[in-house]
Design an enzyme around this catalytic site. Structure first.
Site, PDB file in Angstrom:
ATOM      1  N   ASP A 348       0.833  -1.190   0.000  1.00 21.59           N
ATOM      2  CA  ASP A 348       0.000   0.000   0.000  1.00 21.59           C
ATOM      3  C   ASP A 348       0.878   1.254   0.000  1.00 21.59           C
ATOM      4  OD1 ASP A 348      -2.627   1.381   0.455  1.00 21.59           O
ATOM      5  OD2 ASP A 348      -1.623   1.963   2.305  1.00 21.59           O
ATOM      6  N   GLU A 384       1.727  -0.417  -5.026  1.00 25.79           N
ATOM      7  CA  GLU A 384       0.792   0.654  -5.347  1.00 25.79           C
ATOM      8  C   GLU A 384       1.676   1.883  -5.526  1.00 25.79           C
ATOM      9  OE1 GLU A 384      -3.357   2.589  -3.724  1.00 25.79           O
ATOM     10  OE2 GLU A 384      -1.765   2.199  -2.268  1.00 25.79           O
TER      11      GLU A 384
END
Length: 702
Positions: A348, A384
């Site tokens: 993330d 990401e």
């Protein structure tokens, strides 16, 4: 309680079969105490035992009388000087950042904060209220598990199809999952769950965060939760909320799930959040790292260490310049890969992990140590590739060995099927694997994780049903969530019974799914898109643990048809090597022949001209892929499949596409047409003109 010197490694409270070694890293602590709790209901510890040894900035001791199941926390004595970045407070029971299980979940209370709550400037004053009754506690675990023949699957990237799923959302209402197992790791391992995944044809399950995370206090006050889980506190511990057997059985249950998924040929990828923690900004609670060594673990503002750099939008950022942080992350990753048999990780806000000084740096220490690690170089690594800080959007800029969520693919594909002009040039590049983003770093098409929808944003049904977000249920006045979604409601906002709009929406869903599965790169499906799940136009369901996010498996006829159509798309992809090439197209002749590896066609059947590529009105094109891919299998044998013709029409009118005789004397066999999803197989002779319906996709082999 006997205590011996013990060792400064491994960190955490680790059972070795005879006793428990406890080690806590802190450069600023003057004393560290192990606090033992007799039960989850205990209001305070039964014993607080100082760790007797201190070496290499690690406090440690060995406890021969402790056993698995013991609940514990730690208290850290040291400076409380917020203006210098120090926030030690021995009144606060802290969660061991290396705890392998959570024995008691947090209960929000003002005592969890290191300062008197209420005054925004009060964090300069240390609060002496004991947090023991409310703090989360670690639990000593026995890691023994019978793995049998379970091994990493290591499926090649070009043969991978990812399914992004939420443990609870996927299993909560799935028929066939026993009531007690719904919403749990055991539910993910149930025959009903595995059957759906195998029948769909995906090869990997990417789970939203399962590391121990907190429900933000402001959400609890509104009777909401942090459903997605991007609020981590424990990087070695599982979220106990997904355990059907409670905290004591979470580790065994998770391992059983991994073993069952592996047995069905499915890899397990974890969505991990190492960029920030649940402790928030300077006014957040003191729960773990903040009270252990705030200056080491968090990125503080140099001119004012009372405050935190925030590249994540969550109040703090991990300090990637410090060895303690790098060790914590690497130890966590290795634990999940080695001990828990996980196959890969999706990071993330991964750009935040590459910030050593201020800018994102692909030569940062984080990438260096990953690339030198003999374990982590063998697992799937997905970034990401953005954060919320300056220069954080880094799509295409991660180093070799990494794949990336391709946000440019998502945005362009959405715009193309919405009908925007001027998109066809980039659209072709995205279909062909995005070489403009990844070839310069020596990477191949699999570096592009292609997705059109994910947990964050509209799902596929809402993408074709709403022009605007509808997030009122989140309690923030519809201000949260992205405003620019590149969505199109097909004429009416929200649900409708108008037959023409319903038909168009269903066709648009098929178009998006076909584009995803027929693009070069690695496709990622969002759980529920294959059955047309809706979230009512909410594009930010991070706090919705309800019918809104749980997949509804009571399917209408059109949803059953969509599921069957998606299964067919995945099957075609896995059967056709030309759709999952290992290398980028070159657009030149293959091995001395006159045949190139890819052609781009206009509706007349001739190759696209420069004028057509640049024309804003062009919304239709064809892509010819040669079955002789030039790739080799593991034995060095050529990989050869069918030649394919993919036709795509984002215009609203039918366009006749000329299947010219030069391509093949044998003619063309229709594999799929999104305008006629249940059509029987069809053969067309060379020179035939195929009526490509408005807003549709057709795939032929020839």
């Amino acid at each position: 309680m006997r205590v011996w010197p013990g060792s400064n490694y491994p960190l955490g409270a680790v059972w070795d079969g005879s006793g428990v070694n406890v080690a806590v890293a802190s450069r600023v602590a003057s004393r560290v105490e192990l606090c033992l709790f007799d039960s989850a209901d205990a209001k305070t510890e039964s014993a607080a035992i100082p760790l007797p040894e201190h070496s290499d900035n690690v406090w440690h001791g060995y406890f021969p009388d402790l056993r698995p199941g013991q609940l514990y926390g730690i208290r850290v004595h040291g400076p409380y000087e917020p203006k210098n970045g120090h926030r030690c407070n021995p009144a606060k029971v802290l969660l061991d950042p290396y705890a392998r299980a959570i024995g008691r979940d947090l209960v929000w209370d003002d005592s969890l904060f290191g300062y008197p709550v209420g005054n925004p400037e009060a964090d300069l004053v240390r609060d002496e209220t004991d947090s023991a009754p409310f703090a989360p506690l670690g639990m000593v675990v026995d890691d023994a598990f019978t793995w049998g023949n379970d091994r990493p699957l290591r499926r090649p990237w070009h043969e991978t199809v990812i399914y992004e799923a939420h443990v609870k959302g996927f299993t909560q209402k799935l028929p066939g999952v026993p009531e007690k197992q719904r919403g749990t790791y055991a539910g993910m391992a149930s025959p009903a769950a595995i059957d759906h995944l195998v029948n769909l044809g995906v090869t990997a399950v990417e789970l939203l965060p399962v590391h121990y995370f907190l429900d933000d206090r402001f959400l609890v006050d509104k009777n909401l939760v942090n459903y997605w889980g991007y609020n981590t506190l424990g990087y070695h511990a599982l979220a106990p909320r997904y355990s059907s057997t409670g905290p004591t059985g979470a580790v065994q249950e998770f391992k059983t799930m991994v073993k069952a998924l592996h047995g069905a040929g499915l890899e397990v990828i974890l969505d991990v959040v190492y960029n920030h923690t649940a402790e928030g900004n300077h006014l957040g609670p003191t729960l773990s790292l903040r009270g252990i060594d705030n200056t080491a673990y968090y990125r503080l503002v140099a001119e004012n260490p009372q405050h935190y750099f925030d590249f994540t939008g969550c109040g703090n950022s991990m300090n990637m310049r410090q060895p303690e942080v790098l060790q914590l992350i690497m130890d966590s990753l290795r634990y999940w890969a080695v001990e828990m048999h996980v196959d890969g990780f999706r990071f993330d806000l991964a750009s935040a992990l590459a910030r050593e000084l201020f800018d994102v740096d692909k030569l940062s220490a984080f990438f260096d140590i990953i690339h030198q690690d003999p374990v982590l170089t063998q697992v799937k690594l997905i970034a990401e590739p953005w954060d919320v800080g300056p220069g954080g959007y880094q799509v295409g800029n991660f180093p070799a060995g990494w794949t990336e969520w391709n946000g440019k693919y998502r945005d362009n594909v959405r715009r193309f099927w919405k009908g925007d002009g001027g998109t066809v040039n980039e659209f072709a590049t995205r279909l062909a694997g995005s070489s403009d983003l990844y070839a310069h770093s020596g990477r191949q098409p699999h570096a592009s994780i292609n997705f059109i929808t994910c947990h964050d944003g509209f799902n596929i049904r809402d993408l074709v049903s709403y022009n605007e977000k509808h997030n009122e249920a989140n309690g923030e006045g519809n201000r949260d969530g992205a405003n620019d979604n590149n969505s199109w409601n097909c004429g009416v906002e929200g649900e409708t019974d108008e037959p023409s709009i319903v038909e168009l929406r269903q066709k648009q869903m098929r178009n998006l799914l076909a584009t995803l599965l027929f693009s070069q790169g690695v496709p990622m499906l969002l759980a529920g898109d294959e059955i047309g799940h809706t979230q009512g136009g909410n594009n930010n369901c991070y706090c919705q643990d309800s019918e809104l996010t749980w997949l509804d498996w009571e399917l209408d006829d059109w949803q059953k048809q969509l599921l069957g159509f998606t299964q067919k798309l995945v099957k075609i992809r896995m059967e056709q090597p030309a759709l999952r090439r290992k290398r980028f197209f070159q657009g030149r002749s293959i091995r001395g022949s006159d045949i190139k590896d890819i052609y781009w066609l206009n509706p007349g059947g001739t190759q696209m001209t420069d004028e057509e590529w640049d024309a804003g009105f062009v919304r239709c094109l064809g892509m010819v892929l040669m079955g002789n891919t030039g790739d080799m299998n593991a034995r060095g044998e050529p990989i050869v499949g069918d030649n394919l013709v993919l036709l795509l029409n984002a215009h609203h009118e039918t366009i006749e596409f000329n299947l010219v005789p030069e391509w093949d004397a044998g003619g063309f066999d229709l594999l799929i047409d999104t305008a006629r999803p249940t059509a029987e197989p069809q053969h067309l002779e060379p020179g035939a003109k195929y009526p490509l319906e408005g807003r549709s996709v057709a795939l032929f082999k020839w």
